[in-house]
Design an enzyme around this catalytic site. Structure first.
Site, short mmCIF file in Angstrom:
data_model
loop_
_atom_site.label_atom_id
_atom_site.label_comp_id
_atom_site.label_asym_id
_atom_site.label_seq_id
_atom_site.Cartn_x
_atom_site.Cartn_y
_atom_site.Cartn_z
N ASP A 1 0.87 -1.17 0.00
CA ASP A 1 0.00 0.00 0.00
C ASP A 1 0.91 1.23 0.00
O ASP A 1 2.09 1.13 0.34
CB ASP A 1 -0.89 -0.02 1.25
CG ASP A 1 -1.69 1.25 1.38
OD1 ASP A 1 -2.34 1.66 0.40
OD2 ASP A 1 -1.66 1.85 2.47
N ARG A 2 0.37 2.36 -0.38
CA ARG A 2 1.23 3.53 -0.53
C ARG A 2 1.15 4.47 0.68
O ARG A 2 2.01 4.41 1.54
CB ARG A 2 0.82 4.26 -1.83
CG ARG A 2 1.93 5.01 -2.50
CD ARG A 2 1.40 5.90 -3.59
NE ARG A 2 0.67 7.04 -3.03
CZ ARG A 2 0.13 8.01 -3.77
NH1 ARG A 2 0.17 7.96 -5.08
NH2 ARG A 2 -0.49 9.02 -3.18
N ASP A 3 0.10 5.28 0.75
CA ASP A 3 0.01 6.29 1.81
C ASP A 3 -0.05 5.62 3.19
O ASP A 3 -0.88 4.75 3.43
CB ASP A 3 -1.22 7.18 1.62
CG ASP A 3 -1.22 7.91 0.28
OD1 ASP A 3 -0.22 7.82 -0.46
OD2 ASP A 3 -2.23 8.56 -0.01
N ARG B 1 -10.33 -1.38 -7.07
CA ARG B 1 -10.25 -0.69 -5.79
C ARG B 1 -10.22 -1.67 -4.62
O ARG B 1 -11.10 -2.53 -4.50
CB ARG B 1 -11.45 0.25 -5.66
CG ARG B 1 -11.46 1.08 -4.39
CD ARG B 1 -12.63 2.07 -4.40
NE ARG B 1 -12.84 2.64 -3.08
CZ ARG B 1 -12.08 3.61 -2.56
NH1 ARG B 1 -11.10 4.13 -3.27
NH2 ARG B 1 -12.30 4.06 -1.35
N LYS B 2 -9.21 -1.54 -3.75
CA LYS B 2 -9.16 -2.37 -2.54
C LYS B 2 -10.36 -2.04 -1.66
O LYS B 2 -10.69 -0.87 -1.54
CB LYS B 2 -7.85 -2.10 -1.78
CG LYS B 2 -6.60 -2.51 -2.54
CD LYS B 2 -5.32 -2.09 -1.79
CE LYS B 2 -5.11 -0.59 -1.84
NZ LYS B 2 -3.87 -0.13 -1.18
N ILE C 1 -1.25 12.15 5.06
CA ILE C 1 -1.48 13.55 5.44
C ILE C 1 -2.94 13.83 5.75
O ILE C 1 -3.35 14.97 5.92
CB ILE C 1 -0.97 14.54 4.35
CG1 ILE C 1 -1.73 14.38 3.03
CG2 ILE C 1 0.53 14.37 4.13
CD1 ILE C 1 -1.42 15.49 2.01
N ASP D 1 -1.81 -0.33 5.77
CA ASP D 1 -2.17 0.30 7.04
C ASP D 1 -3.69 0.37 7.25
O ASP D 1 -4.16 1.09 8.12
CB ASP D 1 -1.53 1.69 7.17
CG ASP D 1 -2.13 2.71 6.22
OD1 ASP D 1 -2.73 2.30 5.20
OD2 ASP D 1 -2.00 3.92 6.49
N GLN E 1 -6.77 5.30 -5.70
CA GLN E 1 -6.64 6.73 -6.02
C GLN E 1 -7.99 7.29 -6.46
O GLN E 1 -8.17 7.74 -7.60
CB GLN E 1 -5.56 6.92 -7.11
CG GLN E 1 -4.16 6.60 -6.64
CD GLN E 1 -3.69 7.49 -5.49
OE1 GLN E 1 -4.09 8.64 -5.39
NE2 GLN E 1 -2.86 6.96 -4.61
MG MG Z 1 -2.73 3.50 3.29
#
Ligand code: MG
Length: 179
Positions: A13-15, A104-105, A22, A130, A58
């Site tokens: 996962d990214r963010d 989409r997850k 953020i 996360d 996204q």
């Molecule tokens: Mg995330």
């Protein structure tokens, strides 16, 4: 890479895993801040033969907040931070309020595409995220999950501080299994 080495991957996962969360969509490269220890953790996994595959929702694209070029610019920044070792980026541009998407997850289509493309063995792969939906996407594709960060626990999944801790866990776990 030989066939054995290319059969395993870590889905990321990214963010909140690779870059700082953020509390809003991250789409400006200036807001895309790679978390401490992430390049080193990715290099350790890469050196151990894991493909590195980013899978990110996204929905801001479906909402018209930003476009694919903005996503690409953030991913370019991540590649530059880690020496270009990430094998692939998949992103799901949809949002249920605009368009349904199997990408989409917690949907697993992004993972399944990568599994086919890189001929991965899901039982040798890991998903690091996360959010519960990250691990659910992994589970639907037969991939084990590791939860990271300050977030609600997910039953049955290891819960570690961050990606460097998850990478150490994966390397320890898999080397013990091969021993
Ligand atoms: Mg995330």
């Amino acid at each position: 890479m030989n066939d054995f080495a290319s059969a395993k991957a870590v889905f990321l996962d990214r963010d909140g895993v690779l870059n700082a969360e953020i509390g809003d969509y991250v789409w400006r490269p200036a807001d895309f801040v790679v978390l401490p220890g992430v390049p080193e953790a990715l290099h350790a996994l890469h050196a151990a033969g894991y493909r590195l595959i980013v899978v990110t929702n996204q929905a801001g694209i479906a909402k018209g907040l930003y476009g694919p070029a903005d996503v690409a610019a953030c991913h370019q920044k991540l590649q530059e931070a880690c020496g270009g070792i990430i094998d692939a980026f998949y992103y799901a541009p949809g949002h249920p309020s605009v368009s349904e998407s199997l990408m989409r997850k917690p949907g697993s289509l992004m993972l399944e595409r990568a599994i086919a493309r890189f001929r991965l063995d899901p039982s040798q792969c890991w998903m690091v995220g996360d959010r519960a939906r990250d691990l659910e996407a992994g589970a639907r594709a037969g991939v084990r999950g590791i939860l990271v960060g300050e977030t609600e626990p997910v039953a049955g999944a290891p819960h570690l501080a961050n990606l460097p801790a998850a990478a150490a866990y994966i390397l320890r776990h898999d080397s013990a299994r091969q021993a």
